[in-house]
Design a protein around this motif. Structure first.
Motif, PDB file in Angstrom:
ATOM      1  N   VAL A 202      62.619 -27.334  50.948  1.00  0.00           N
ATOM      2  CA  VAL A 202      61.719 -27.510  52.082  1.00  0.00           C
ATOM      3  C   VAL A 202      60.970 -26.218  52.439  1.00  0.00           C
ATOM      4  N   GLU A 203      61.630 -25.069  52.315  1.00  0.00           N
ATOM      5  CA  GLU A 203      60.947 -23.805  52.630  1.00  0.00           C
ATOM      6  C   GLU A 203      59.839 -23.505  51.624  1.00  0.00           C
ATOM      7  N   THR A 204      60.129 -23.725  50.343  1.00  0.00           N
ATOM      8  CA  THR A 204      59.111 -23.510  49.307  1.00  0.00           C
ATOM      9  C   THR A 204      57.913 -24.424  49.547  1.00  0.00           C
ATOM     10  N   LEU A 205      58.204 -25.669  49.906  1.00  0.00           N
ATOM     11  CA  LEU A 205      57.151 -26.633  50.194  1.00  0.00           C
ATOM     12  C   LEU A 205      56.309 -26.162  51.387  1.00  0.00           C
ATOM     13  N   GLY A 243      52.587 -17.557  51.995  1.00  0.00           N
ATOM     14  CA  GLY A 243      53.011 -18.695  52.803  1.00  0.00           C
ATOM     15  C   GLY A 243      54.267 -18.385  53.599  1.00  0.00           C
ATOM     16  N   TYR A 244      55.178 -17.586  53.009  1.00  0.00           N
ATOM     17  CA  TYR A 244      56.408 -17.226  53.708  1.00  0.00           C
ATOM     18  C   TYR A 244      56.091 -16.355  54.924  1.00  0.00           C
ATOM     19  N   ARG A 245      55.126 -15.450  54.765  1.00  0.00           N
ATOM     20  CA  ARG A 245      54.753 -14.608  55.908  1.00  0.00           C
ATOM     21  C   ARG A 245      54.080 -15.439  57.007  1.00  0.00           C
ATOM     22  N   LEU A 246      53.300 -16.446  56.599  1.00  0.00           N
ATOM     23  CA  LEU A 246      52.702 -17.364  57.577  1.00  0.00           C
ATOM     24  C   LEU A 246      53.795 -18.179  58.287  1.00  0.00           C
ATOM     25  N   LEU A 247      54.792 -18.600  57.512  1.00  0.00           N
ATOM     26  CA  LEU A 247      55.913 -19.360  58.062  1.00  0.00           C
ATOM     27  C   LEU A 247      56.669 -18.524  59.094  1.00  0.00           C
ATOM     28  N   GLU A 248      56.888 -17.266  58.765  1.00  0.00           N
ATOM     29  CA  GLU A 248      57.562 -16.359  59.709  1.00  0.00           C
ATOM     30  C   GLU A 248      56.746 -16.184  60.984  1.00  0.00           C
TER      31      GLU A 248
END
Length: 291
Positions: A202-205, A243-248
């Motif tokens: 789910v995180e990768t998605l 995307g991970y930085r946006l998620l954070e």
């Protein structure tokens, strides 16, 4: 990433579709307006060759309106009739019967000339899992005839649904194809819930989805998560990293923190997907005809 997803009932469905084609006058394919190509089963063209075709772009209320117009033009240019709908709210579904009769005008004229006016027109309804096919059928029928749930793979058998004295629909189970060679197709289907969530992390998605939205709809994304600006994408930074930085950033703004002040990115990713699927993030289209 090579996603494989082909339960046994889908092989059976493919065979059933081929067998039932002789019993229908036309084929209607329900597509998700946000991902019109990813939500098309590539086998359908071969399976239904020679039958008049109507394409329904569903969930237009969640798609970018300008992109929907381009997709409608794209399919019309290829000889399909096109109907734009929001099956959940009912918009556009009342025009279905008229669109079918317009599509089959020559055939209906021929029937009338042979003294067969009033002959029942039968239309096969196709669509991959979770594109809103059952909801669409229920709206067109004006009553609950097909089982609906917000998850893929609910309809498991065919059924004939009478709409009026001159029109019947053949509801069929959603059918996917053996594997997705193109990573973007698999991701698009996962974003919209057409494949089960346990197939992908789910995180990768969430990272992939945020990277796409950050590139294509940056202002809408910043506004939704009340960010003064999106984190800048570094040179050669891949989708997952950015995307991970946006998620954070989104998770921090929502207050999704765990011990040590770290962001609970898994929780944020789940919320992101729920909000995207529910149309709460805005109106986004994830692929365009020229792509």
């Amino acid at each position: 990433m090579n996603i494989q997803w082909y339960p046994g009932h889908m092989t059976k469905t493919r065979r059933m579709i081929a067998e039932q084609l002789k019993n229908v006058d036309a084929v209607c394919e329900i597509l998700d307006a946000r991902i019109p190509i990813s939500s098309r089963n590539p086998d359908v063209d071969e399976l239904t060759a020679g039958k008049p075709r109507l394409v329904v772009l569903n969930r237009v209320d969640q798609a970018d309106p300008a992109s929907t117009r381009r997709w409608a033009d794209f399919f019309r240019a290829r000889g399909y009739a096109v109907l734009e709908t929001n099956a959940k709210g009912g918009a556009g579904t009342t025009r279905f019967a008229a669109a079918v009769r317009e599509l089959l005008a020559d055939k209906l004229r021929s029937y009338a000339e042979k003294g067969m006016a009033g002959r029942v027109v039968r239309v096969m309804i196709l669509g991959i899992p979770n594109v809103g096919k059952s909801t669409f059928i229920n709206q067109v029928a004006g009553r609950k005839t097909a089982k609906t749930e917000d998850r893929p793979g609910v309809t498991r058998s065919k059924q004939w649904v009478p709409i009026d004295k001159g029109l019947e629909l053949l509801d069929t189970p959603g059918i996917l194809w053996p594997k997705f060679e193109d990573q973007s197709v698999g991701l698009n289907l996962a974003y919209t819930g057409a494949v089960k969530d346990d197939i992908l992390d789910v995180e990768t998605l969430g990272c992939h989805l945020l990277a796409y939205l950050g590139e294509t709809y940056p202002d809408a994304l910043a506004s939704t998560y009340k960010l003064p600006a999106l984190p800048e994408r570094e040179t050669e930074e891949n989708d997952v990293a950015w995307g991970y930085r946006l998620l954070e950033s989104a998770g921090r703004k929502r207050g999704f923190l765990i011990s040590g002040g770290e962001v609970d990115t898994e929780r944020m990713a789940k919320i992101l997907l729920d909000e995207f699927r529910g149309g709460k993030l805005g109106r986004f289209t994830l692929e365009l005809p020229e792509e």
